[in-house]
Structures are given as C-alpha cells and as structure tokens.
Design an enzyme around this catalytic site. Structure first.
Site, PDB file in Angstrom:
ATOM      1  N   LYS A 178      -0.525  11.338  54.646  1.00  0.00           N
ATOM      2  CA  LYS A 178       0.408  10.819  54.007  1.00  0.00           C
ATOM      3  C   LYS A 178       1.815  11.634  54.232  1.00  0.00           C
ATOM      4  O   LYS A 178       1.754  12.871  54.046  1.00  0.00           O
ATOM      5  CB  LYS A 178       0.279  11.153  52.395  1.00  0.00           C
ATOM      6  CG  LYS A 178      -0.689  10.518  51.681  1.00  0.00           C
ATOM      7  CD  LYS A 178      -1.261  10.758  50.366  1.00  0.00           C
ATOM      8  CE  LYS A 178      -1.750  12.095  50.008  1.00  0.00           C
ATOM      9  NZ  LYS A 178      -2.282  12.440  48.738  1.00  0.00           N
ATOM     10  N   THR A 209       8.671  11.271  40.972  1.00  0.00           N
ATOM     11  CA  THR A 209       7.382  10.835  41.847  1.00  0.00           C
ATOM     12  C   THR A 209       6.192  11.732  41.239  1.00  0.00           C
ATOM     13  O   THR A 209       5.188  12.049  42.166  1.00  0.00           O
ATOM     14  CB  THR A 209       7.741  11.250  43.520  1.00  0.00           C
ATOM     15  OG1 THR A 209       8.211  12.779  43.243  1.00  0.00           O
ATOM     16  CG2 THR A 209       8.988  10.615  43.875  1.00  0.00           C
ATOM     17  N   GLY A 211       2.777  12.397  40.743  1.00  0.00           N
ATOM     18  CA  GLY A 211       1.338  11.783  40.375  1.00  0.00           C
ATOM     19  C   GLY A 211       1.048  10.536  41.589  1.00  0.00           C
ATOM     20  O   GLY A 211       0.482   9.877  41.589  1.00  0.00           O
ATOM     21  N   THR A 212       2.279  10.925  42.712  1.00  0.00           N
ATOM     22  CA  THR A 212       2.140   9.858  43.492  1.00  0.00           C
ATOM     23  C   THR A 212       0.700   9.811  44.469  1.00  0.00           C
ATOM     24  O   THR A 212      -0.125   8.761  44.583  1.00  0.00           O
ATOM     25  CB  THR A 212       3.257   9.988  44.694  1.00  0.00           C
ATOM     26  OG1 THR A 212       3.259  11.456  45.130  1.00  0.00           O
ATOM     27  CG2 THR A 212       4.509   9.470  44.500  1.00  0.00           C
ATOM     28  N   GLY A 213       0.334  10.929  44.717  1.00  0.00           N
ATOM     29  CA  GLY A 213      -0.965  11.047  45.467  1.00  0.00           C
ATOM     30  C   GLY A 213      -2.115  10.667  44.755  1.00  0.00           C
ATOM     31  O   GLY A 213      -2.975   9.855  45.068  1.00  0.00           O
ATOM     32  N   CYS A 214      -2.075  10.921  43.319  1.00  0.00           N
ATOM     33  CA  CYS A 214      -3.470  10.664  42.476  1.00  0.00           C
ATOM     34  C   CYS A 214      -3.315   9.064  42.365  1.00  0.00           C
ATOM     35  O   CYS A 214      -4.276   8.469  42.614  1.00  0.00           O
ATOM     36  CB  CYS A 214      -3.241  11.118  41.169  1.00  0.00           C
ATOM     37  SG  CYS A 214      -2.831  13.110  41.166  1.00  0.00           S
TER      38      CYS A 214
HETATM   39  N1  LIG Z   1      10.287   8.740  47.823  1.00  0.00           N
HETATM   40  C1  LIG Z   1       9.199   7.943  48.233  1.00  0.00           C
HETATM   41  N2  LIG Z   1       9.582   6.690  48.419  1.00  0.00           N
HETATM   42  C2  LIG Z   1       8.510   5.961  48.711  1.00  0.00           C
HETATM   43  N3  LIG Z   1       7.229   6.147  49.079  1.00  0.00           N
HETATM   44  C3  LIG Z   1       7.102   7.721  48.900  1.00  0.00           C
HETATM   45  C4  LIG Z   1       7.750   8.413  48.573  1.00  0.00           C
HETATM   46  N4  LIG Z   1       7.476   9.822  48.365  1.00  0.00           N
HETATM   47  C5  LIG Z   1       6.157   9.575  48.730  1.00  0.00           C
HETATM   48  N5  LIG Z   1       5.811   8.412  49.061  1.00  0.00           N
HETATM   49  C6  LIG Z   1       4.342   7.686  49.442  1.00  0.00           C
HETATM   50  O1  LIG Z   1       3.748   8.163  48.288  1.00  0.00           O
HETATM   51  C7  LIG Z   1       2.250   8.315  48.634  1.00  0.00           C
HETATM   52  C8  LIG Z   1       1.879   9.651  48.252  1.00  0.00           C
HETATM   53  O2  LIG Z   1       2.278  10.606  49.259  1.00  0.00           O
HETATM   54  P1  LIG Z   1       2.737  11.880  48.698  1.00  0.00           P
HETATM   55  O3  LIG Z   1       3.861  12.052  47.953  1.00  0.00           O
HETATM   56  O4  LIG Z   1       3.079  12.806  50.144  1.00  0.00           O
HETATM   57  O5  LIG Z   1       1.369  12.527  48.151  1.00  0.00           O
HETATM   58  P2  LIG Z   1       1.133  13.916  47.296  1.00  0.00           P
HETATM   59  O6  LIG Z   1       1.424  13.277  45.836  1.00  0.00           O
HETATM   60  O7  LIG Z   1      -0.245  14.228  47.308  1.00  0.00           O
HETATM   61  O8  LIG Z   1       2.015  15.066  47.506  1.00  0.00           O
HETATM   62  C9  LIG Z   1       2.322   8.056  50.165  1.00  0.00           C
HETATM   63  O9  LIG Z   1       2.120   6.884  50.550  1.00  0.00           O
HETATM   64  C10 LIG Z   1       3.624   8.417  50.572  1.00  0.00           C
HETATM   65  O10 LIG Z   1       4.134   7.986  51.851  1.00  0.00           O
HETATM   66  C1  LIG Z   2      -4.285  17.580  37.079  1.00  0.00           C
HETATM   67  C2  LIG Z   2      -3.237  17.362  38.314  1.00  0.00           C
HETATM   68  N1  LIG Z   2      -4.127  16.738  39.463  1.00  0.00           N
HETATM   69  C3  LIG Z   2      -3.279  16.539  40.592  1.00  0.00           C
HETATM   70  C4  LIG Z   2      -1.769  16.802  40.332  1.00  0.00           C
HETATM   71  C5  LIG Z   2      -0.865  16.560  41.874  1.00  0.00           C
HETATM   72  O1  LIG Z   2      -0.022  15.689  41.490  1.00  0.00           O
HETATM   73  P1  LIG Z   2       1.542  15.965  41.894  1.00  0.00           P
HETATM   74  O2  LIG Z   2       1.181  16.191  43.612  1.00  0.00           O
HETATM   75  O3  LIG Z   2       2.300  14.791  41.821  1.00  0.00           O
HETATM   76  O4  LIG Z   2       2.045  17.256  41.347  1.00  0.00           O
HETATM   77  C6  LIG Z   2      -1.377  17.405  39.238  1.00  0.00           C
HETATM   78  N2  LIG Z   2      -0.120  17.837  39.265  1.00  0.00           N
HETATM   79  N3  LIG Z   2      -2.143  17.789  38.285  1.00  0.00           N
END
Ligand SMILES: Nc1ncnc2c1ncn2[C@@H]1O[C@H](COP(=O)(O)OP(=O)(O)O)[C@@H](O)[C@H]1O
Ligand SMILES: Cc1ncc(COP(=O)(O)O)c(N)n1
Length: 269
Positions: A178, A209, A211-214
């Site tokens: 990602k 943003t 919770g994006t990854g979850c």
């Molecule tokens: N500001 C943003 N606008 C559009 N897509 C985003 C943005 N930030 C993250 N993404 C997308 O959201 C998804 C989760 O990525 P990321 O935020 O890197 O994960 P994590 O929550 O694990 O750090 C990926 O598909 C990433 O490209």
């Molecule tokens: C219980 C739990 N699981 C996963 C994440 C990661 O999410 P984020 O990267 O958006 O903080 C979090 N903050 N809390």
C-alpha cells in the site's frame, strides 16, 4: 438471494478500537456494507480515539483460540482477515489456527497506529515473518510495515516492486504493497511474483483516514468470500476504500474515521 439463504461469512481476528474507526469495528462495518456476515475474534482491547491509543490490553491466547474455534467449528468461514495481533504468542497461535482452516486469509500485518502507537511488540516481528506471512493468501503491509519486516524503504512508486519481492520471499501467495503514505496519487502494487496489478486512485486531501488499512483488508476478504479471484477482490476493495476515504469525516479533535457506510448512505434521503 432468497430470504433463507445465508450471506457469505467472514471472520476478523483483530483488536478492538473503542473509537469505532479501525480494528474490529472497522472490519465489521465494512462487512455489513459489503453484504457479508461479519464475525470477530478479539485479540486485544484498545482505549482509542481520534487523538491516539490511550491504553491496550491483550487477551490470553486461550481466549483467542476459544473464540476462533467457536466460530469456525459451528458457523464456518469463507474468508479470514487478521489485523492487530499484539504479541509473538498471539501471532503464532493465529497462524496455526489459520493453517488448519480451509479458507483464504488476508493478513494485514498491523504494526503501528496512524498516531505512532505500537500495536505489535517488536519481539513479534520474527513470528510475523516466519509463521504468519507464510499462511497468507494476501498480505497487505503499508510502507512502515514493509520497512519493519524487510528493511526495504520505499521512497517512490518505483520502489514498490522491490518491496513486493522482499515480502513475497516470506511466503504469502500474494502481496499488496500500500503506497498510501507516498505523495501524489494513492498507488498500490498487487503481485504474486508473476502477475502484477497497479491500483491507482486520486489522493483525497482528507485528514480523516483512521482505519484505511483495516477497511481495505476487510473488503478484500469480503470479495474472496464471494469467490472472486485475488485481483478482482483487491480491485473492488480499492474502489470501496477510496470512496470511504473521500467521505471520511471529523470526529473528536484529531484524525476522524473513514466512512464505512458511504455506499449505503449514497441513496439515503
Ligand atoms: N489520502 C488518500 N487518498 C486516497 N487513498 C488513500 C489515501 N491514503 C491512503 N489511501 C489508500 O488507502 C489504502 C490503505 O493504505 P494506507 O493508508 O497506506 O494503509 P494503513 O492504514 O495500513 O497505513 C491504500 O489503498 C492507499 O493507497
Ligand atoms: C485496534 C486497531 N487495529 C488497527 C489499527 C490501525 O489503524 P490505523 O492505521 O488507521 O491507525 C488501529 N489503530 N487500532
């Protein structure tokens, strides 16, 4: 689907986020939005809000195993998703449970929260590399997790392929790197070492943003539970998370959540 036909079943194995934006809460909301029956094995409880993680408490391995067995032995699962696993002991127990389950597994190797709070002990990294990644159908590390797990530092979209190869070396069937933390378009790379798919979405200038990854990993699990291929499931999940980020809203004084219900709300008067 008739009234009596059950929807696909998806299990999340993750930590609870009291603020409702990430973790188990994000996973279950995503599953509802995408039309599957969501179930949960809670690994840890966090006291968490828009400002960060104020406390975290792990559950005993026995409690995690018991939850997993209760769900899988009676209800059954068509996909599993893992998130915060907290300790080496929990990582190893979950890896063993997944290896005995006949369902695809999406492994989000959660290391640190958006605010920089640790959600995985440093002593658990080796178990993630050697026990959990090998049982993953798809692993979905962000760039910080790639650096922690492999030592590869991604500075531009050109480095994504090198990062993917380093993660694939640990044994997941597919990896989705990602690139959300890079500047410019939100570019991710999906590959199994042979096939490659670049997923590109416009960056939304939205600080909410959490919770994006979850959300992305759960959405992939929903697609796999419906019998989609990994590239199909990831493509649909990327669309869903992009919409959720575009609709992310302010809550509390810090980083608000993505809107898991954006697609449901579109038609709400
Ligand atoms: N500001 C943003 N606008 C559009 N897509 C985003 C943005 N930030 C993250 N993404 C997308 O959201 C998804 C989760 O990525 P990321 O935020 O890197 O994960 P994590 O929550 O694990 O750090 C990926 O598909 C990433 O490209
Ligand atoms: C219980 C739990 N699981 C996963 C994440 C990661 O999410 P984020 O990267 O958006 O903080 C979090 N903050 N809390």
């Amino acid at each position: 689907m008739s009234a009596l036909e059950a929807p696909p079943r998806v299990l999340t194995v993750a930590g609870s986020d009291s603020g409702g934006g990430a973790g188990v809460q994000a996973d279950l909301k995503t599953m509802l939005a995408l039309g599957v029956h969501g179930m949960s094995v809670i690994t840890a409880v966090t006291a968490q809000n828009s400002l960060g993680v104020q406390g975290a408490w792990e559950l005993p391995v026995e409690a995690v195993r018991a939850q997993y067995r209760s769900v899988v032995d009676d209800i059954g699962v068509q996909a599993v998703k893992t998130g915060m696993l907290s300790s080496a002991e929990l990582v190893e127990a979950v890896a063993e449970l997944i290896s005995g389950t006949d369902a695809p597994a999406v492994v989000d190797p959660v290391g640190v929260s958006k605010h920089g709070d640790p959600l995985l002990a440093a002593s658990a990294l080796d178990s993630v590399r050697t026990k959990l990644l090998p049982v993953a159908t798809v692993a979905t590390p962000n760039l910080d997790e790639v650096a922690q797990l492999t030592g590869v530092r991604v500075r531009s979209a050109d480095d994504l392929r090198r990062a993917a190869a380093a993660v694939l070396a640990f044994g997941p069937r597919w990896v989705l790197i990602k690139g959300g933390h890079l500047a410019g378009d939100a570019v991710d790379l999906l590959t199994d070492g042979a096939e490659e798919l670049v997923l590109r979405a416009p960056r939304h200038d939205n600080r909410h943003t959490h919770g994006t990854g979850c959300t992305l990993a759960s959405a992939i699990a929903c697609g796999l539970a419906r019998g989609r291929s990994v590239p199909e499931a990831v493509t649909a999940a990327k669309e869903y998370v992009t919409g959720a980020i575009a609709a992310g809203f302010a809550l509390g004084a810090g980083i608000g959540p993505v809107d898991h219900g954006w697609a449901l709300r579109r038609d709400t008067p």
